[in-house]
Design a protein around this motif. Sequence first.
Motif, mmCIF file in Angstrom:
data_model
loop_
_atom_site.group_PDB
_atom_site.id
_atom_site.type_symbol
_atom_site.label_atom_id
_atom_site.label_comp_id
_atom_site.label_asym_id
_atom_site.label_seq_id
_atom_site.Cartn_x
_atom_site.Cartn_y
_atom_site.Cartn_z
ATOM 1 N N LYS A 91 0.961 -1.474 0.042
ATOM 2 C CA LYS A 91 -0.075 -0.067 0.042
ATOM 3 C C LYS A 91 1.020 1.275 0.028
ATOM 4 N N ARG A 92 1.912 1.223 0.631
ATOM 5 C CA ARG A 92 2.867 2.458 0.952
ATOM 6 C C ARG A 92 3.507 2.836 -0.509
ATOM 7 N N HIS A 93 3.960 1.531 -1.153
ATOM 8 C CA HIS A 93 4.442 1.769 -2.279
ATOM 9 C C HIS A 93 3.453 2.188 -3.324
ATOM 10 N N ILE A 123 13.242 -0.623 9.360
ATOM 11 C CA ILE A 123 12.019 -0.863 9.874
ATOM 12 C C ILE A 123 10.763 -0.804 9.015
ATOM 13 N N LYS A 124 10.583 0.342 8.312
ATOM 14 C CA LYS A 124 9.518 0.820 7.417
ATOM 15 C C LYS A 124 10.002 1.416 6.395
ATOM 16 N N SER A 125 9.698 1.091 4.978
ATOM 17 C CA SER A 125 9.863 1.910 4.032
ATOM 18 C C SER A 125 9.065 3.080 3.722
ATOM 19 N N THR A 154 5.131 -0.097 16.804
ATOM 20 C CA THR A 154 5.624 1.095 16.263
ATOM 21 C C THR A 154 4.363 2.090 16.688
ATOM 22 N N ILE A 155 4.438 3.626 16.135
ATOM 23 C CA ILE A 155 3.642 4.426 16.646
ATOM 24 C C ILE A 155 2.065 4.117 15.645
ATOM 25 N N GLU A 156 2.633 4.026 14.209
ATOM 26 C CA GLU A 156 1.548 3.604 13.374
ATOM 27 C C GLU A 156 1.100 2.220 13.481
ATOM 28 N N TRP A 157 -0.160 1.671 13.150
ATOM 29 C CA TRP A 157 -0.380 0.353 13.188
ATOM 30 C C TRP A 157 0.049 -0.656 12.106
HETATM 31 P P1 XMP Z 1 6.301 4.682 13.397
HETATM 32 O O1 XMP Z 1 4.992 4.078 12.901
HETATM 33 O O2 XMP Z 1 7.681 4.017 12.325
HETATM 34 O O3 XMP Z 1 6.190 6.120 13.300
HETATM 35 O O4 XMP Z 1 6.736 4.432 14.703
HETATM 36 C C1 XMP Z 1 7.183 6.977 13.391
HETATM 37 C C2 XMP Z 1 6.623 8.011 12.738
HETATM 38 O O5 XMP Z 1 6.855 8.145 11.468
HETATM 39 C C3 XMP Z 1 5.396 8.415 10.845
HETATM 40 N N1 XMP Z 1 5.434 7.509 9.647
HETATM 41 C C4 XMP Z 1 5.538 7.710 8.482
HETATM 42 N N2 XMP Z 1 5.590 9.042 7.843
HETATM 43 N N3 XMP Z 1 5.574 7.980 5.665
HETATM 44 C C5 XMP Z 1 5.887 9.034 6.538
HETATM 45 O O6 XMP Z 1 5.917 9.976 5.982
HETATM 46 C C6 XMP Z 1 5.488 6.682 6.257
HETATM 47 O O7 XMP Z 1 5.189 5.749 5.628
HETATM 48 C C7 XMP Z 1 5.244 6.541 7.897
HETATM 49 N N4 XMP Z 1 5.256 5.843 8.509
HETATM 50 C C8 XMP Z 1 5.150 6.133 9.751
HETATM 51 C C9 XMP Z 1 4.459 8.202 12.106
HETATM 52 O O8 XMP Z 1 3.264 9.096 11.899
HETATM 53 C C10 XMP Z 1 5.206 8.753 13.191
HETATM 54 O O9 XMP Z 1 5.170 10.015 13.214
#
Ligand code: XMP
Length: 517
Positions: free
Chosen positions: A295-297, A344-346, A513-516
Amino acid sequence: MDTILILDFGGQTCQLISRRIRDFGVYSEIVAHDYVPAANGGLKDIKGIILSGSPYSVYDDGSPLPNPAILDLGLPVLGICYGLQYLTHSLGGKVAPLDKREYGRMKLRFETKSPLFSDVPDGFVSWMSHGDSIIKPARGFTRTAVSEHGIAAALEDPAKKFYGIQFHPEVTHCEYGVKILENFAVGICGARKQWSMKAYIETVSRDLREKVGNRNVLLLISGGVDSTVVGAILLKALAPGQVHLMYIDTGLMRRGESAEVSASLKKLGAENLHLIDASDKFLAALAGEADPERKRHIIGDMFIRVQEEEVAKLGIQDAFLAQGTLYTDLIESGKGVGKKAHTIKSHHNVRSPLVEEKRAKGLVIEPLDRLYKDEVRVLGRELGLPSEVIGRHPFPGPGLGVRILGELTREKCDILREADAVYIEELKSRGLYDKIWQAFAVLLPVRSVGVTGDTRDYRYVLALRAVVSHDGMTADVFEFPAKDLLEISSKITNSVQQIGRVVYDVSSKPPATIEWE
Ligand code: XMP
């Protein structure tokens, strides 16, 4: 600018070391573990080197090793945990795993006076996390502090200006941790406190003018703090006519966002403001896709595709692409900085193949890529942005796309938008919004049973998230006043008909993580 270089051996708290040092005004940068600054010119700004911690033991196969030349530069070196073990092991001392692992708070006793502990009281409580310990100091090193278990906690070779500590001064539980880092950076290395947002604006503006010349720059505005601050700095550094601000409504935005964004951009003095409604395209591309990374991609690539179409219409194809990439984005995407950093996340703004293409042509500019989130806020304030823009909680690039778990539909977007708006409005009216670093609602892909009148029905479950954090790298759950939480929950179920149940997420980061998604 005077700089303290941090070699990243993959320790989880490596970024915190850099944060703490910047907080007292000295610029610090994280580099890959085997980085060696070029002797000519490259050393000019570097005043000292920190070797970070690591999940590895110096005896592990494939443990990260610095280039030994790093010890011959004549610069002060501070080894933290694994960094100290590397110094000891490579300079002829002995490191070994002891039966007693030291973990958590640990009182230390000084054995000799050390400039590293200037103004730090004997018996202070450090924070440990190590399996291996120093059994025999390396040649030239003496023990300066010892733990309650009698294990070496600090060593130094003052003639070479090599220092090592077994504990983690960067962790908030370590008393006097910041003082110890300051003693090293300022006291021992002599680094001047030159890091400030004013200095950053000047450096970045000069770099931008040099790189961009009189060409066009395109910035995709998301409505979040980061891209708005990038917009502000572009408009300050360049002629407003060069700066094209494009806001693409993906259909995954929060309620009222498009109108607010357009108003705040006009206030910034933007001349070229392009507002595009592309929600149909995004939702069509996402149809049937449930995998979070895919979905992100899709969202990231569609952003660029829509942007390219619009750019072609405007005739600015050769424009630079400005992005609100932060230091943490680079670290969390495993890019640019320490090679051992784990992906961790792309984040779409770093990884998209189309961005990579622009990058290969040297057409990407990322004026915030040395900043942490809270530093961006300070920068925004310095640039004169209004407090409601700066105080806005972070919003991820893929928007509601990663807050609707699983497959997306327009109906789900509308439900979440509605529920999220109720949640955020309530937080604001109850004076809670500014106490929270990031709050949002998440729509779960399950329906749960409930009763309305005499009938049982199945409605969506909504999760509320609220976290406190310094920079998004770690986060604690916001301790919600129970009364507010209960009232907000019933307000949501009363006003958003499709939501039947509300839950509150009580997980910290890590492990969540912060987001789900
Ligand atoms: P996570 O979920 O990784 O989030 O703990 C840390 C911070 O990054 C934001 N976040 C994103 N920002 N693209 C972005 O621009 C993304 O794909 C993405 N994923 C998470 C999240 O809202 C939090 O502030």
